[in-house]
Scaffold this motif. Structure first.
Motif, mmCIF file in Angstrom:
data_model
loop_
_atom_site.group_PDB
_atom_site.id
_atom_site.type_symbol
_atom_site.label_atom_id
_atom_site.label_comp_id
_atom_site.label_asym_id
_atom_site.label_seq_id
_atom_site.Cartn_x
_atom_site.Cartn_y
_atom_site.Cartn_z
ATOM 1 N N LEU A 64 0.233 2.646 -5.101
ATOM 2 C CA LEU A 64 -0.688 1.516 -5.252
ATOM 3 C C LEU A 64 -0.068 0.278 -5.899
ATOM 4 O O LEU A 64 -0.402 -0.844 -5.502
ATOM 5 C CB LEU A 64 -1.927 1.956 -6.032
ATOM 6 C CG LEU A 64 -2.765 3.065 -5.378
ATOM 7 C CD1 LEU A 64 -4.042 3.286 -6.173
ATOM 8 C CD2 LEU A 64 -3.068 2.770 -3.923
ATOM 9 N N ILE A 98 1.287 -2.353 -3.350
ATOM 10 C CA ILE A 98 0.456 -2.993 -2.329
ATOM 11 C C ILE A 98 -0.626 -3.825 -3.010
ATOM 12 O O ILE A 98 -0.936 -3.629 -4.189
ATOM 13 C CB ILE A 98 -0.191 -1.965 -1.375
ATOM 14 C CG1 ILE A 98 -1.093 -0.989 -2.138
ATOM 15 C CG2 ILE A 98 0.890 -1.205 -0.607
ATOM 16 C CD1 ILE A 98 -1.802 0.011 -1.241
ATOM 17 N N ASP A 99 -1.200 -4.757 -2.276
ATOM 18 C CA ASP A 99 -2.245 -5.620 -2.821
ATOM 19 C C ASP A 99 -3.498 -4.807 -3.138
ATOM 20 O O ASP A 99 -3.870 -3.894 -2.390
ATOM 21 C CB ASP A 99 -2.595 -6.724 -1.826
ATOM 22 C CG ASP A 99 -1.456 -7.710 -1.620
ATOM 23 O OD1 ASP A 99 -0.611 -7.839 -2.539
ATOM 24 O OD2 ASP A 99 -1.411 -8.347 -0.551
ATOM 25 N N LYS A 100 -4.162 -5.161 -4.229
ATOM 26 C CA LYS A 100 -5.389 -4.454 -4.593
ATOM 27 C C LYS A 100 -6.461 -4.564 -3.522
ATOM 28 O O LYS A 100 -7.308 -3.667 -3.382
ATOM 29 C CB LYS A 100 -5.921 -4.985 -5.926
ATOM 30 C CG LYS A 100 -5.087 -4.568 -7.126
ATOM 31 C CD LYS A 100 -5.761 -4.962 -8.423
ATOM 32 C CE LYS A 100 -4.979 -4.430 -9.621
ATOM 33 N NZ LYS A 100 -5.650 -4.778 -10.908
ATOM 34 N N GLU A 101 -6.418 -5.650 -2.761
ATOM 35 C CA GLU A 101 -7.414 -5.822 -1.700
ATOM 36 C C GLU A 101 -7.313 -4.741 -0.640
ATOM 37 O O GLU A 101 -8.259 -4.508 0.124
ATOM 38 C CB GLU A 101 -7.250 -7.198 -1.047
ATOM 39 C CG GLU A 101 -7.650 -8.378 -1.922
ATOM 40 C CD GLU A 101 -6.629 -8.686 -3.016
ATOM 41 O OE1 GLU A 101 -5.488 -8.166 -2.919
ATOM 42 O OE2 GLU A 101 -6.963 -9.442 -3.949
ATOM 43 N N GLN A 102 -6.169 -4.060 -0.582
ATOM 44 C CA GLN A 102 -5.978 -3.018 0.411
ATOM 45 C C GLN A 102 -6.595 -1.677 -0.005
ATOM 46 O O GLN A 102 -6.918 -0.866 0.849
ATOM 47 C CB GLN A 102 -4.488 -2.816 0.702
ATOM 48 C CG GLN A 102 -3.850 -3.948 1.482
ATOM 49 C CD GLN A 102 -2.413 -3.622 1.842
ATOM 50 O OE1 GLN A 102 -1.476 -4.079 1.204
ATOM 51 N NE2 GLN A 102 -2.244 -2.819 2.870
ATOM 52 N N TRP A 103 -6.729 -1.455 -1.312
ATOM 53 C CA TRP A 103 -7.206 -0.127 -1.731
ATOM 54 C C TRP A 103 -8.453 -0.142 -2.605
ATOM 55 O O TRP A 103 -9.231 0.824 -2.569
ATOM 56 C CB TRP A 103 -6.095 0.645 -2.432
ATOM 57 C CG TRP A 103 -5.606 0.072 -3.739
ATOM 58 C CD1 TRP A 103 -4.589 -0.806 -3.926
ATOM 59 C CD2 TRP A 103 -6.111 0.361 -5.052
ATOM 60 N NE1 TRP A 103 -4.422 -1.091 -5.254
ATOM 61 C CE2 TRP A 103 -5.337 -0.380 -5.975
ATOM 62 C CE3 TRP A 103 -7.133 1.181 -5.539
ATOM 63 C CZ2 TRP A 103 -5.563 -0.331 -7.355
ATOM 64 C CZ3 TRP A 103 -7.362 1.235 -6.905
ATOM 65 C CH2 TRP A 103 -6.578 0.487 -7.793
ATOM 66 N N LEU A 159 -11.682 0.513 -0.727
ATOM 67 C CA LEU A 159 -11.782 1.905 -0.275
ATOM 68 C C LEU A 159 -12.293 2.812 -1.390
ATOM 69 O O LEU A 159 -13.110 3.705 -1.162
ATOM 70 C CB LEU A 159 -10.418 2.398 0.217
ATOM 71 C CG LEU A 159 -9.829 1.680 1.429
ATOM 72 C CD1 LEU A 159 -8.436 2.225 1.737
ATOM 73 C CD2 LEU A 159 -10.742 1.847 2.642
ATOM 74 N N SER A 191 -1.397 2.171 -11.805
ATOM 75 C CA SER A 191 -1.946 1.746 -10.509
ATOM 76 C C SER A 191 -3.131 0.800 -10.658
ATOM 77 O O SER A 191 -3.470 0.065 -9.727
ATOM 78 C CB SER A 191 -2.390 2.971 -9.711
ATOM 79 O OG SER A 191 -3.492 3.619 -10.336
#
Length: 231
Positions: free
Chosen positions: A79, A82-87, A90, A114
């Motif tokens: 995590l 990657i951008d926080k907008e990706q996870w 979810l 993370s």
């Protein structure tokens, strides 16, 4: 966040019923993300077949294989890259987080690194389903007996979402697990309330209310100011 803290997973009907009550709907209508991260840090578990067994629902600890509407994988070590907008969306959309056992400090470290730990207070309706270390990470301290890995800072505290500690896998003498004598020795070094519980037992925590769900055995080794309910 609603907590279902188990020693061995959703191992009996009482624990399953408690999970459904926390979800507020059938498991078949609920979505989940599984978190295998703790397994990677434990010298007796590690990466490989045990992680695959948990993720695929082929382990001996019923969690992923309960008949969820959908199950995804959240690998905490990935995590930060990657951008926080990706996870983050979810995680917010999931009804439950299924958190594997393994090394509790490794899991705690990566929850903090993370950003998942910071997200927890806003997940009011999400059910955290912990297995062993996945339950212990919510406690204030785990005790030296359960420490195999330490973070670079040397910090051995856990998240302190609840105010008690857990010795999982309580077992009769000569059986696999932690015998009562060892659990009592462990509790002597714990500064807060402490419980030992077997794999047929779980603890629910909702709005600070602690409730034991058991078809097995558990013991209160250090007291709280007000004891929990038992089912």
């Amino acid at each position: 966040m609603k907590l279902l803290l188990t020693s061995g997973g959703v191992t009996n009907a009482s624990i399953r019923d408690a999970l459904v009550e926390l979800l507020g709907k059938p498991i078949a209508e609920s979505t989940a993300l599984c978190i295998p991260t703790a397994q990677y840090g434990h010298p007796m578990v590690g990466p490989g077949v045990r992680a695959w067994q948990f993720i695929s629902g082929n382990s001996q600890n019923p969690m992923v294989d309960l008949g969820w509407k959908s199950v995804g994988v959240l690998k905490l070590t990935a995590l930060p890259s990657i951008d926080k907008e990706q996870w983050v969306p979810l995680v917010r959309e999931a009804d439950a987080l299924l958190v594997a056992g393994g090394d509790v400090l490794y899991l705690c470290h990566w929850m903090r690194e993370s950003g998942l730990a910071d997200l927890l207070p806003s997940l009011n309706e999400t059910v955290w389903v912990g297995l062993s270390a996945g339950s212990m990470v919510m406690t204030p301290v785990v005790g030296d007996d359960f420490i195999q890995w330490r973070p670079p800072t040397g910090d051995d505290t856990t998240l302190g979402v609840v105010d008690f500690s857990i010795c999982p896998h309580l077992a009769a003498d000569g059986m696999p697990g932690n015998p009562m004598a060892e659990a009592e020795q462990w509790a002597a070094g714990i500064p807060n309330a402490a419980y030992a519980m077997d794999d047929q037992t779980a603890i629910t925590v909702v709005n600070g209310e602690v409730h034991f769900v058991s078809e097995g055995h558990w013991e209160q080794l250090r007291t709280l100011s007000s004891g929990p309910d038992q089912a």
